[in-house]
Scaffold this active site. Sequence first.
Site, short mmCIF file in Angstrom:
data_model
loop_
_atom_site.label_atom_id
_atom_site.label_comp_id
_atom_site.label_asym_id
_atom_site.label_seq_id
_atom_site.Cartn_x
_atom_site.Cartn_y
_atom_site.Cartn_z
N CYS A 36 -3.12 8.50 3.40
CA CYS A 36 -2.86 8.05 2.03
C CYS A 36 -4.04 8.31 1.11
CB CYS A 36 -2.48 6.57 2.03
SG CYS A 36 -3.73 5.49 2.77
N GLU A 64 0.88 -1.16 0.00
CA GLU A 64 0.00 0.00 0.00
C GLU A 64 0.91 1.21 0.00
OE1 GLU A 64 -1.54 3.15 0.64
OE2 GLU A 64 -1.87 2.58 2.72
#
Length: 568
Positions: free
Chosen positions: A337, A303
Site C-alpha cells: 500500500c 486503511e
Amino acid sequence: MSKAEGPAAAPAKAGPAVDFASTNARYSDRLLFGSLPLAEFFTRASEAHLAPPRVPLQQLAGNRTRNGGKPVAQTIDCRNPATGELLDTVPDQDAGEVAEAIARARSASRHWASLSIAQRCAHMRRVREAMLDRIDEIVETICSETGKPATEALVNEVLVAAETIEFYLHETPRALGRQRVSTGILKTKRAWKTYSPLGVVGVISPWNYPFTLTMTPVMTALFAGNTVVLKPSEVTPLVGLKVGDIVAAAGLPDIVKVVTGSGRTGQALVEGGVDGVAFTGSVATGRKVAVAAAERLIPCLLELGGKDPMIVCEDADLDRAANAAVWGAFTNAGQTCISVERVYVSGKVYDAFLDKVLARTARLELGRDVGSMTFPPQIEKVEAHVADAVAKGAKVLTGGRRSEATASTQPNLYYEPTVLVEVDHTMDIMREETFGPVLPIMRVSSDDEALTLANDSVYGLSSSVFSKSASRRRRLAAGMEAGSVSLNDCLVSYAIPSLPFGGVRESGLGRAHGVEGLYGFSRVKAVAEDIAGLKNDPQWFPKRSLIEPLVKRFASLRYRKGMRRFVP
C-alpha cells in the site's frame, strides 16, 4: 509487450529455487532473538537466493480446524499463485457461523477485559513465543499463499509483527493506565482518564501482507483488552487461520476467532454486532464498511489505497535515491500500500537518476528478489495501466510484460519489474493505484512543481523526499498531503511501530500502530472527584450576588495579568 526506445536494460532473470528448510531455518530464530546480526542475515539470505517454498498439503491441512467438523456447503480453493498448485480449501462461512464466532468471542471478552494490563501483557508474550516457535511454518504458509520470496516473508511480515508486539508490551501499561490530568482552576478537584476495551472487534485483513497486516490490528485490539473475530482475505485464508492457531497455542483459544469466506462473510461480520471494525483493502469496500459502521455508530479503522509519490531533488544522493526507488517499487512485486508508485525527479539529475534505476533493475531476479504477484485480477490491472500509459505516449524502458522465463507456470503471475518514462497525469499509471511492479518516472523543473504533482491525487497514504538539505526535505515534507513522509528513505514508517500509520483523503480513516492504535480500540472515560468535602460549591444553588464581581476580577487576574504564575 514490446519495449520502446530508451536506455537498454535486461529483463529480470529467474533465480534458482532453494530448499527453505535447509537454508532459511538456520537463520530465523537467531535473527529475531539471538546472536545473528541483522546485516549478516541480509547478506546470507541474499546469497542463499531464497525462493518461495512449497508447503506440503498435509502440513497445511493438519494445522487448521475445518468448520468445527460441520458439513460445508460452499468452499474456497487456496492456491499457490507461483505454481497454481491447490493447497487446500476453506469454508465460505455464512451469517449464522459468523454470529456464532462473535458470540464465542463476546463470551471470552468478559474475562479478557477483566484482566489487568500486566496480566494481558504476560499472555501476549506467550503469543509471541508461540509465533516464534512456528516461525518457519508461518513463513512457508505466507510464501505458498502469496508467491513472495521467503526473505520478504520473514523480514517484512514476521519480524515486523514481532517488533510491534515488543512495542506494545512496553507502551500499553503507560498508554492505557490511569492518567492524572490537571484540573486547572478547580483546585478542590482531582481528575483522571481511564481506558476500557470496546468489546469484540471485527478485523478484515488483506492478501498482500496477510500476516503482518493481520497481526497488527489483531494484536493491538488484544492489548487494548478486546477479543477479535478475524476474517482474512479469501485469497490468503490459510495465513489468517495460522494467526488463530498461534493465539490458541498460547492458551487463549477464544479471544481470536477466525471465519473464512467471501464478501458475504465480511458483510456478516461488519453487520453482526461487533463493537468496532478494522478493515484493510480497497476504497470501494472501505466505503461500504464505513457506511455499515456509521449505521451502528461504532468506530472503524480503514486503511485503504495509496498512490505514493517520491520526490528526488537535484541535491539528492542519487545512489541512495535510486536504490530506494527500485526497492520501494518492486518489493513484494509492488503489492504494497505504501509502494513507490510515481517518482518526480529534478530535470538537472533526471538522466543520471534514470541510468542508476535501470542498472539496478537489471540486476533483479524473479523468484529471488521479486516474487510472483498474488491475485490474478491484479496482474490484469497492471497490464491495463501499462497499456493505457503506452497508448498515451509513455515509453517502457524495461519490463512491461509477464515473464517469459516463467511462462510454463499456470497461472503465470510473474510480471517483470517495469520502468516507464514520458509519463503524465492524464495516464492511469499516475493517478490510480497500480499495486504492481511498475515504476513511472517523471521529469520536473522545480520543487514546487514536484510538490504540486505529488499532492495531485485522491490518495494520501505515504510519500518520500530525497535531498541532502535538511531544511529543504523538511519543507517539502511539511507540504506533503499524506499520512506519513519518509525523508531520504521509503516504506519505513510502517516498520516503526511507535509511529501512527494511516492516510488522508481516500487512503482511509484512523491510525494503526503507535499509542493512537491502542486508543482506536479503546473507550476513554473522564473521572472528576471532589477532594474538599464542602457542603456546597460556590457555583451551586443558591447563587449569591457576590460571586459575579469576584468571578470577573478573578478572570482578569488569571487571563490578563500575573496570576497565571500562581494558578497553572
